[in-house]
Scaffold this motif. Structure first.
Motif, PDB file in Angstrom:
ATOM      1  N   PHE A  97       0.859  -1.180   0.000  1.00  0.00           N
ATOM      2  CA  PHE A  97       0.000   0.000   0.000  1.00  0.00           C
ATOM      3  C   PHE A  97       0.895   1.229   0.000  1.00  0.00           C
ATOM      4  N   VAL A  98       0.591   2.186  -0.863  1.00  0.00           N
ATOM      5  CA  VAL A  98       1.380   3.400  -0.981  1.00  0.00           C
ATOM      6  C   VAL A  98       0.491   4.601  -0.671  1.00  0.00           C
ATOM      7  N   ASN A  99       0.867   5.378   0.321  1.00  0.00           N
ATOM      8  CA  ASN A  99       0.177   6.612   0.684  1.00  0.00           C
ATOM      9  C   ASN A  99       0.594   7.660  -0.355  1.00  0.00           C
ATOM     10  N   CYS A 100      -0.356   8.103  -1.175  1.00  0.00           N
ATOM     11  CA  CYS A 100       0.034   8.964  -2.283  1.00  0.00           C
ATOM     12  C   CYS A 100      -1.047   9.977  -2.643  1.00  0.00           C
ATOM     13  N   THR A 136      -3.283   4.574  -1.912  1.00  0.00           N
ATOM     14  CA  THR A 136      -4.328   4.916  -0.951  1.00  0.00           C
ATOM     15  C   THR A 136      -4.143   6.364  -0.504  1.00  0.00           C
ATOM     16  N   ASN A 137      -5.212   6.961  -0.016  1.00  0.00           N
ATOM     17  CA  ASN A 137      -5.124   8.367   0.387  1.00  0.00           C
ATOM     18  C   ASN A 137      -4.566   8.553   1.793  1.00  0.00           C
ATOM     19  N   ALA A 138      -4.478   7.495   2.578  1.00  0.00           N
ATOM     20  CA  ALA A 138      -3.940   7.603   3.938  1.00  0.00           C
ATOM     21  C   ALA A 138      -3.538   6.229   4.445  1.00  0.00           C
ATOM     22  N   LEU A 139      -2.537   6.218   5.315  1.00  0.00           N
ATOM     23  CA  LEU A 139      -2.124   5.013   6.029  1.00  0.00           C
ATOM     24  C   LEU A 139      -1.944   5.391   7.499  1.00  0.00           C
TER      25      LEU A 139
END
Length: 154
Positions: A97-100, A136-139
């Motif tokens: 998962f990449v916060n982007c 994803t928009n947040a982690l």
């Protein structure tokens, strides 16, 4: 297969201590016979963390370093659980998962940081799992990435 610990030493890599849990879960859970599911790990290693988003706060190369740290934390958990990383028979699945930012589209290149290390340590046959890289928009805690693993051991 070569000894994983010799390869780590050759690469100048010292496994970190297993990361502290961030909730109520098992870091490593056995299912079926000789299969392990590894809960997601973030990129904090030895007090150094990656907080922020790819596409605004970090370059792809910095994201790759964060993904590599995620993998090191996963290996630390596995080392503690199995007692010997050489028992790993096959990595089956890596989920990253990449916060982007909304316009960032290089999630696979970021997660390559973990995949390249896994391949280098374990070789093609053991260390190249199926893989997904998701934006994803947040982690949790604003970390740049998180990675989970499924594997088979002997």
């Amino acid at each position: 297969m070569n000894n994983v610990y010799d390869k780590l030493k050759e690469m100048g890599i010292v496994l970190p201590s297993p990361p502290l849990k961030g909730g109520i879960y098992s870091p490593v859970k056995e299912f079926g016979r000789n299969y392990l599911y590894c809960s997601g790990c973030g990129p904090e290693v030895n007090g150094h963390n990656f907080i922020g988003k790819l596409g605004s706060d970090f370059t792809v190369e910095e994201g790759q370093m964060a993904a590599k740290n995620c993998l090191l934390n996963l290996l630390a958990n596995l080392d503690q659980y199995l007692g010997d990383l050489n028992r790993i028979q096959c990595f089956a699945k890596l989920l990253g998962f990449v916060n982007c930012t909304d316009l960032f589209e290089q999630q696979p290149q970021v997660i390559n940081g973990a995949s390249e290390l896994l391949k280098e340590l374990f070789g093609d046959e053991i260390g190249l799992p199926a893989r997904s890289a998701i934006g994803t928009n947040a982690l949790p805690g604003g970390i740049a990435c998180e990675i989970e693993l499924l594997l088979e051991y002997k």
